[in-house]
Scaffold this motif. Structure first.
Motif, PDB file in Angstrom:
ATOM      1  N   GLU A   6       0.839  -1.198   0.000  1.00  0.00           N
ATOM      2  CA  GLU A   6       0.000   0.000   0.000  1.00  0.00           C
ATOM      3  C   GLU A   6       0.876   1.251   0.000  1.00  0.00           C
ATOM      4  OE1 GLU A   6      -2.146  -2.892   2.949  1.00  0.00           O
ATOM      5  OE2 GLU A   6      -0.098  -2.236   2.524  1.00  0.00           O
ATOM      6  N   CYS A  22      -2.767   0.168  -3.911  1.00  0.00           N
ATOM      7  CA  CYS A  22      -2.328  -1.152  -3.457  1.00  0.00           C
ATOM      8  C   CYS A  22      -1.795  -1.878  -4.684  1.00  0.00           C
ATOM      9  CB  CYS A  22      -3.480  -1.915  -2.830  1.00  0.00           C
ATOM     10  SG  CYS A  22      -3.097  -3.631  -2.432  1.00  0.00           S
ATOM     11  N   TRP A  33     -10.363  -3.014   0.694  1.00  0.00           N
ATOM     12  CA  TRP A  33      -9.650  -2.077   1.573  1.00  0.00           C
ATOM     13  C   TRP A  33     -10.288  -2.169   2.951  1.00  0.00           C
ATOM     14  CZ3 TRP A  33      -5.228   0.497   0.925  1.00  0.00           C
ATOM     15  CH2 TRP A  33      -4.755   0.709  -0.382  1.00  0.00           C
ATOM     16  N   ARG A  35      -9.713  -0.923   7.247  1.00  0.00           N
ATOM     17  CA  ARG A  35      -9.043   0.047   8.092  1.00  0.00           C
ATOM     18  C   ARG A  35      -9.178  -0.357   9.553  1.00  0.00           C
ATOM     19  NH1 ARG A  35     -12.983   5.335   7.265  1.00  0.00           N
ATOM     20  NH2 ARG A  35     -14.793   4.558   8.461  1.00  0.00           N
ATOM     21  N   ILE A  66     -13.608   2.972  -4.787  1.00  0.00           N
ATOM     22  CA  ILE A  66     -12.613   1.932  -5.031  1.00  0.00           C
ATOM     23  C   ILE A  66     -12.584   1.644  -6.523  1.00  0.00           C
ATOM     24  CG2 ILE A  66     -14.238   0.028  -4.615  1.00  0.00           C
ATOM     25  CD1 ILE A  66     -11.890  -1.518  -3.322  1.00  0.00           C
ATOM     26  N   LEU A  77      -8.026   3.474  -3.753  1.00  0.00           N
ATOM     27  CA  LEU A  77      -9.111   3.944  -2.908  1.00  0.00           C
ATOM     28  C   LEU A  77      -9.030   5.464  -2.883  1.00  0.00           C
ATOM     29  CD1 LEU A  77     -11.463   3.028  -1.064  1.00  0.00           C
ATOM     30  CD2 LEU A  77      -9.903   3.358   0.871  1.00  0.00           C
ATOM     31  N   TYR A  90      -4.850   1.859   6.981  1.00  0.00           N
ATOM     32  CA  TYR A  90      -5.617   1.258   5.892  1.00  0.00           C
ATOM     33  C   TYR A  90      -4.810   0.104   5.280  1.00  0.00           C
ATOM     34  CZ  TYR A  90      -9.118   4.928   6.073  1.00  0.00           C
ATOM     35  OH  TYR A  90     -10.135   5.765   6.483  1.00  0.00           O
ATOM     36  N   CYS A  92      -4.877  -3.225   2.382  1.00  0.00           N
ATOM     37  CA  CYS A  92      -5.552  -3.914   1.298  1.00  0.00           C
ATOM     38  C   CYS A  92      -5.446  -5.418   1.526  1.00  0.00           C
ATOM     39  CB  CYS A  92      -5.021  -3.516  -0.075  1.00  0.00           C
ATOM     40  SG  CYS A  92      -3.301  -3.900  -0.399  1.00  0.00           S
TER      41      CYS A  92
END
Length: 110
Positions: A6, A22, A33, A35, A66, A77, A90, A92
């Motif tokens: 990422e 990513c 994605w 978080r 996305i 994203l 965040y 992926c």
């Protein structure tokens, strides 16, 4: 094994925008994605199939987008109108095999 990396995180003021990337080392199918904010569980933010079918968490609908480039094996994203509650690391994720990236920090200052 596919490696995910990422990038694009950083510090932004509330109301601002950031785009995360990513990059995958190989072919990828369904991607997501996630978080994780301090003290909270990791949550799914958005997902996308290889055919670009998307899904979003209610908290980011209308603000996050996305997308993916299948030729380059990259998932993006785009985040706009960022809020302090979007502050998190965040990650992926590749759904089929459960691969994860190392994460990128997004901090939104109010």
């Amino acid at each position: 094994q596919v490696k995910l990396v990422e990038s694009g995180g950083g510090l932004v003021q509330a109301g601002g925008s950031l785009t995360l990337s990513c990059a995958a080392s190989g072919s990828i199918n369904v991607m997501g994605w996630y978080r994780q904010a301090p003290g909270k569980q990791r949550e799914l933010v958005a997902s996308i199939t290889r055919g670009a079918r998307t899904n979003y968490a209610d908290s980011v609908k209308g603000r996050f987008t996305i997308s993916r480039d299948n030729a380059k094996n990259i998932v993006y994203l785009q985040m706009s109108n960022l809020k302090s509650e979007d502050t998190a690391v965040y990650y992926c994720n590749e759904f089929d095999h459960g691969y994860w990236g190392q994460g990128t920090q997004v901090t939104v200052s109010s």
